[in-house]
Scaffold this active site. Structure first.
Site, mmCIF file in Angstrom:
data_model
loop_
_atom_site.group_PDB
_atom_site.id
_atom_site.type_symbol
_atom_site.label_atom_id
_atom_site.label_comp_id
_atom_site.label_asym_id
_atom_site.label_seq_id
_atom_site.Cartn_x
_atom_site.Cartn_y
_atom_site.Cartn_z
ATOM 1 N N TYR A 124 38.792 45.085 49.418
ATOM 2 C CA TYR A 124 39.324 44.529 50.695
ATOM 3 C C TYR A 124 40.634 43.909 50.678
ATOM 4 C CZ TYR A 124 38.548 39.670 49.139
ATOM 5 O OH TYR A 124 38.785 38.507 48.364
ATOM 6 N N LYS A 158 40.729 43.974 43.886
ATOM 7 C CA LYS A 158 40.415 43.088 45.072
ATOM 8 C C LYS A 158 38.911 43.464 45.400
ATOM 9 C CE LYS A 158 42.322 40.284 48.818
ATOM 10 N NZ LYS A 158 41.743 39.036 48.257
ATOM 11 N N GLU A 183 43.425 31.600 37.627
ATOM 12 C CA GLU A 183 43.752 31.398 39.189
ATOM 13 C C GLU A 183 42.645 30.326 39.738
ATOM 14 O OE1 GLU A 183 43.089 35.089 41.362
ATOM 15 O OE2 GLU A 183 41.576 35.904 40.094
#
Ligand code: PDD
Length: 290
Positions: free
Chosen positions: A32, A154, A187
């Site tokens: 996505y 992703k 992250e």
């Protein structure tokens, strides 16, 4: 009611229906993008389209000659235009491609199945002004990164991210910053991480432990273009992060968000920093040019 996109058609979101045998539903087998827009203009549209193409290639989802790969930027822009009256000025577009609906549940990639393409629009916050007095800094917690080793894709398989993010909510903070087994920052659960130390800006280098964030890229390139600040891509230890002068989180819907507290400890003076102001101003100058 908003307008969505499903397999070549724009339609009211309530009318967008997919099969329960869709592999996106059964396996999280898809990828996505989230593309932001402000006052009707997409930010980073081309970079998002490139990352989408890379992701599709990496997980082997093919649009063949019969079914052309859609024009992702065109879909995003149309959804922005069609939904502005309902959603207002600032809109995020979510685009999702799954491997499609098979007739059975079998793990291997099926042949002859058409990918499912679904997209919808939602409101996002207005951009912050590059003025430290006008924003509230975020508070975050930290956790060991328990996700898989393909975080550069992703993927719609987001259970790891969902659980890490939920833990931030359970602790009454805004986000969870993640570190690997070596104690190095990867992250955050839905953002990339930057740190400022003695006037220099740092962010972890790209590898399979983090998403190559589009905002991350645009921040690095904006600062480079302006030449006043440079960003070094290097590993950051969790202890080093906690003793930084400033910490920022970047994402398509947050742009650059300042962090003022990690695990209950103030970052710098516990206030939004001046380098953040400089970086956000630079980002606003360049963000429509990528
Ligand atoms: N999240 N890292 C992770 C794990 C993310 O989920 C995201 C974005 C980012 C930032 O990437 P970008 O700058 O390309 O938005 C980094 C999106 C917005 C989401 O899942 O909603």
């Amino acid at each position: 009611m908003t307008i969505a996109y499903l397999n070549g058609q724009f339609l009211p979101i309530e009318d967008a229906k997919i099969s329960p045998l869709d592999r996106g539903f059964l396996f999280g087998d898809g990828i996505y993008e989230v593309i932001p827009s402000y006052a009707g203009r997409l930010v980073g549209g081309q970079l998002h389209a490139i990352r989408m193409a890379n992701g599709l290639r990496e997980i082997g989802i093919e649009f063949n000659n019969n079914i052309h790969a859609p024009d992702w930027q065109m879909i995003a822009q149309q959804l922005v235009d069609k939904n502005q009256a309902v959603l207002g000025e600032h809109i995020g577009v979510y685009i999702h491609v799954s491997r499609g609906a098979d007739s059975k549940r079998f793990h291997a990639y099926p042949t002859g199945v058409t990918p499912t393409v679904f997209a919808f629009a939602f409101g996002i916050p207005a951009s912050n002004k590059a003025d430290r007095r006008s924003v509230t800094g975020l508070k975050v917690n930290t956790e060991q990164d328990l996700r898989w080793r393909r975080c550069h894709i992703k993927s719609t398989s987001l259970l790891g991210n969902v659980m890490h993010f939920q833990h931030s909510q359970d602790q009454g903070v805004n986000e969870t910053i993640l570190y690997n087994e070596q104690g190095l920052v990867t992250e955050a659960s839905v953002c990339n991480v930057f740190m400022v130390k003695e006037g220099k800006v740092y962010t972890p280098p790209l590898d399979n432990q983090l998403l190559p964030g589009i905002t991350r890229r645009m921040v690095i390139d904006s600062l480079h273009k302006d030449g006043t600040l440079t960003v070094s891509e290097r590993q950051i230890g969790l202890d080093e992060l906690k003793s930084a002068d400033e910490v920022w989180l970047t994402s398509s819907s947050k742009e650059i968000a300042p962090v003022v507290e990690i695990d209950g400890k103030a970052i710098g003076q516990g206030e939004v920093g001046r380098v953040w102001e400089q970086a956000l101003a630079s980002y606003h100058t360049h963000k429509f040019s990528f």
